[in-house]
Design a protein around this motif. Structure first.
Motif, mmCIF file in Angstrom:
data_model
loop_
_atom_site.group_PDB
_atom_site.id
_atom_site.type_symbol
_atom_site.label_atom_id
_atom_site.label_comp_id
_atom_site.label_asym_id
_atom_site.label_seq_id
_atom_site.Cartn_x
_atom_site.Cartn_y
_atom_site.Cartn_z
ATOM 1 N N PRO A 156 -27.316 -15.137 12.890
ATOM 2 C CA PRO A 156 -28.107 -16.350 12.666
ATOM 3 C C PRO A 156 -28.215 -16.757 11.189
ATOM 4 N N SER A 157 -28.304 -15.780 10.294
ATOM 5 C CA SER A 157 -28.428 -16.097 8.864
ATOM 6 C C SER A 157 -27.186 -16.783 8.311
ATOM 7 N N GLY B 4 -31.487 -18.763 15.685
ATOM 8 C CA GLY B 4 -31.827 -17.442 16.208
ATOM 9 C C GLY B 4 -30.744 -16.807 17.050
ATOM 10 N N LYS B 5 -29.589 -17.464 17.166
ATOM 11 C CA LYS B 5 -28.522 -16.935 18.016
ATOM 12 C C LYS B 5 -27.304 -16.561 17.179
ATOM 13 N N ALA B 6 -26.689 -15.444 17.557
ATOM 14 C CA ALA B 6 -25.402 -15.074 16.969
ATOM 15 C C ALA B 6 -24.333 -15.939 17.638
ATOM 16 N N LEU B 7 -23.380 -16.408 16.842
ATOM 17 C CA LEU B 7 -22.347 -17.310 17.343
ATOM 18 C C LEU B 7 -20.968 -16.695 17.142
ATOM 19 N N ILE B 8 -20.113 -16.880 18.137
ATOM 20 C CA ILE B 8 -18.734 -16.413 18.044
ATOM 21 C C ILE B 8 -17.837 -17.647 17.954
ATOM 22 N N PHE B 9 -16.991 -17.669 16.941
ATOM 23 C CA PHE B 9 -16.037 -18.760 16.781
ATOM 24 C C PHE B 9 -14.620 -18.218 16.825
ATOM 25 N N GLU B 10 -13.789 -18.864 17.638
ATOM 26 C CA GLU B 10 -12.347 -18.645 17.600
ATOM 27 C C GLU B 10 -11.812 -19.837 16.825
ATOM 28 N N ILE B 11 -11.185 -19.575 15.686
ATOM 29 C CA ILE B 11 -10.772 -20.626 14.772
ATOM 30 C C ILE B 11 -9.261 -20.595 14.580
ATOM 31 N N GLU B 12 -8.645 -21.773 14.598
ATOM 32 C CA GLU B 12 -7.213 -21.922 14.310
ATOM 33 C C GLU B 12 -7.081 -22.947 13.188
ATOM 34 N N LEU B 13 -6.500 -22.540 12.050
ATOM 35 C CA LEU B 13 -6.293 -23.469 10.945
ATOM 36 C C LEU B 13 -5.023 -24.268 11.216
ATOM 37 N N VAL B 14 -5.168 -25.571 11.416
ATOM 38 C CA VAL B 14 -4.055 -26.443 11.793
ATOM 39 C C VAL B 14 -3.359 -27.013 10.560
ATOM 40 N N SER B 15 -4.140 -27.469 9.563
ATOM 41 C CA SER B 15 -3.511 -28.022 8.363
ATOM 42 C C SER B 15 -4.448 -27.957 7.169
#
Length: 142
Positions: free
Chosen positions: A64-65, A128-139
């Motif tokens: 969250p931080s 207050g929530k932990a977040l999961i990101f799947e990230i793809e750098l396109v350009s």
């Protein structure tokens, strides 16, 4: 090589720890464009893409931080129902806008309506929530 100050295009999928998806650029069929390090994104997302290369994919867990902060119960505010315009037309879970410092709009959610009061929560919905990101750098656009 740092991407700070560069305009990036990314695809991403954001989920909660239980797997619930809250956002996805893939579903919209359009990349997200922003300037890395310019404060346009949550801090943890900016840091995650800072050293990525075009075509690279990564999965990050943000506490969250690093995202929308911890929930702050001081941001749950009760207003006298008599002072709320059109209170009789409001419902729990409705999105409303409060006037913040300098008149800046602050999004909020109605959490409860009683006979006398309307309770509004101005915390971000992901606070207050932990977040999961799947990230793809396109350009990268210098």
């Amino acid at each position: 090589m740092s991407n700070t100050g560069k305009k990036l295009s990314v695809h991403y999928r954001g989920t909660l720890e239980d797997g619930t998806q809250f956002d996805s650029s893939y579903d919209r069929g359009q990349t997200l464009q922003f300037t890395c390090g310019a404060g346009q994104m949550i801090a943890g997302f900016d840091r995650a893409v800072e050293d990525m290369q075009v075509g690279e994919k990564k999965k990050v867990l943000l506490q969250p931080s690093e995202a929308y902060g911890e929930r702050n119960e001081d941001l749950v505010i009760a207003f006298p129902k008599s002072s709320v315009p059109q209170a009789e037309q409001l419902h729990e879970h409705d999105q409303v806008s409060l006037a913040g410092p300098g008149g800046m709009p602050i999004p909020a959610t109605i959490t409860q309506i009683t006979d006398d009061e309307v309770y509004v929560d101005a915390n971000h919905e992901l606070a207050g929530k932990a977040l999961i990101f799947e990230i793809e750098l396109v350009s990268i656009d210098d």
